[in-house]
Design a protein around this motif. Structure first.
Motif, PDB file in Angstrom:
ATOM      1  N   THR A 187       0.869  -1.184   0.000  1.00  0.00           N
ATOM      2  CA  THR A 187       0.000   0.000   0.000  1.00  0.00           C
ATOM      3  C   THR A 187       0.896   1.220   0.000  1.00  0.00           C
ATOM      4  O   THR A 187       2.064   1.147   0.419  1.00  0.00           O
ATOM      5  CB  THR A 187      -0.887   0.047   1.271  1.00  0.00           C
ATOM      6  OG1 THR A 187      -0.040   0.124   2.424  1.00  0.00           O
ATOM      7  CG2 THR A 187      -1.777  -1.185   1.373  1.00  0.00           C
ATOM      8  N   GLU A 194     -12.055 -10.035  -0.499  1.00  0.00           N
ATOM      9  CA  GLU A 194     -12.859  -8.849  -0.229  1.00  0.00           C
ATOM     10  C   GLU A 194     -14.036  -9.260   0.656  1.00  0.00           C
ATOM     11  O   GLU A 194     -14.672 -10.295   0.402  1.00  0.00           O
ATOM     12  CB  GLU A 194     -13.374  -8.278  -1.554  1.00  0.00           C
ATOM     13  CG  GLU A 194     -13.701  -6.828  -1.513  1.00  0.00           C
ATOM     14  CD  GLU A 194     -14.002  -6.246  -2.893  1.00  0.00           C
ATOM     15  OE1 GLU A 194     -14.626  -5.185  -2.947  1.00  0.00           O
ATOM     16  OE2 GLU A 194     -13.589  -6.868  -3.899  1.00  0.00           O
ATOM     17  N   SER A 196     -10.427  -0.699   0.942  1.00  0.00           N
ATOM     18  CA  SER A 196     -10.880  -1.249  -0.347  1.00  0.00           C
ATOM     19  C   SER A 196      -9.724  -1.927  -1.082  1.00  0.00           C
ATOM     20  O   SER A 196      -8.558  -1.617  -0.829  1.00  0.00           O
ATOM     21  CB  SER A 196     -11.457  -0.124  -1.198  1.00  0.00           C
ATOM     22  OG  SER A 196     -10.392   0.623  -1.747  1.00  0.00           O
ATOM     23  N   ASP A 255      -8.594  -1.566  -3.984  1.00  0.00           N
ATOM     24  CA  ASP A 255      -7.709  -0.786  -4.868  1.00  0.00           C
ATOM     25  C   ASP A 255      -6.639  -0.021  -4.096  1.00  0.00           C
ATOM     26  O   ASP A 255      -5.801   0.665  -4.671  1.00  0.00           O
ATOM     27  CB  ASP A 255      -8.518   0.121  -5.807  1.00  0.00           C
ATOM     28  CG  ASP A 255      -9.566   0.904  -5.074  1.00  0.00           C
ATOM     29  OD1 ASP A 255      -9.335   1.181  -3.853  1.00  0.00           O
ATOM     30  OD2 ASP A 255     -10.602   1.210  -5.640  1.00  0.00           O
ATOM     31  N   ASN A 263      -1.626  -3.053  -3.865  1.00  0.00           N
ATOM     32  CA  ASN A 263      -1.024  -3.500  -5.122  1.00  0.00           C
ATOM     33  C   ASN A 263      -0.439  -4.889  -4.839  1.00  0.00           C
ATOM     34  O   ASN A 263       0.366  -5.049  -3.917  1.00  0.00           O
ATOM     35  CB  ASN A 263       0.084  -2.513  -5.517  1.00  0.00           C
ATOM     36  CG  ASN A 263       0.813  -2.990  -6.744  1.00  0.00           C
ATOM     37  OD1 ASN A 263       1.594  -3.945  -6.690  1.00  0.00           O
ATOM     38  ND2 ASN A 263       0.540  -2.356  -7.870  1.00  0.00           N
ATOM     39  N   LEU A 318      -5.299  -9.477  -7.531  1.00  0.00           N
ATOM     40  CA  LEU A 318      -5.614  -8.158  -8.138  1.00  0.00           C
ATOM     41  C   LEU A 318      -4.562  -7.762  -9.159  1.00  0.00           C
ATOM     42  O   LEU A 318      -3.397  -8.051  -8.976  1.00  0.00           O
ATOM     43  CB  LEU A 318      -5.653  -7.105  -7.022  1.00  0.00           C
ATOM     44  CG  LEU A 318      -6.651  -7.464  -5.910  1.00  0.00           C
ATOM     45  CD1 LEU A 318      -6.574  -6.459  -4.779  1.00  0.00           C
ATOM     46  CD2 LEU A 318      -8.057  -7.507  -6.501  1.00  0.00           C
TER      47      LEU A 318
END
Lengths: 87, 87
Positions: A65, B36, B67, B69, B72, B87
């Protein structure tokens, strides 16, 4: 950046993966490292690990992150690693 | 929310920890789950795990972001788990 890295590698490669991770992150649990590092350090870590593992047998997942405060960390039971890095 | 969960538990408790994690997250690697889920589901997962483990012997680390997004994910080598969630 804040990174969490988990690895599932062949026994013979574990020592080199462990040593590589220790240069950049803190040991948290068997095959689990975490810590704060720069984007350049993160890229260098992944590049170094890529040269250490056998990409047809080993598996490394790295989660990053932009900053540590984007991650909420919960610890159940005992804290095995260096708790100073537990957020 | 997006969560990554790693556990280092006594062998006799691994099956129940695994079953509990599978109800909420996807297996990624040995002792590593991700996925998630809602804040309520995340709280329920941690509460359930707390009742399964021996808090004097076992260790679970859970990392959560608001969330997916915000995270990474990089995979080196083979992807062991359900790649649809990578992801």
């Amino acid at each position: 950046m804040f990174a969490i890295l988990v690895y599932d590698t062949a026994v013979e490669r574990n020592p080199r993966v462990l040593r590589t991770c220790r240069k950049y992150l803190h040991w948290v649990q068997r095959s689990v490292f975490q810590g704060e590092l720069s984007a350049a350090q993160y890229r260098a870590l992944l590049a170094e690990l890529n040269s250490v593992i056998d990409r047809d047998q080993d598996s490394i997942m790295a989660y990053a992150t932009r900053s540590p405060d984007m991650v909420n960390t919960a610890c159940l039971g005992i804290v095995l690693g260096n708790s100073s890095d537990i957020l």
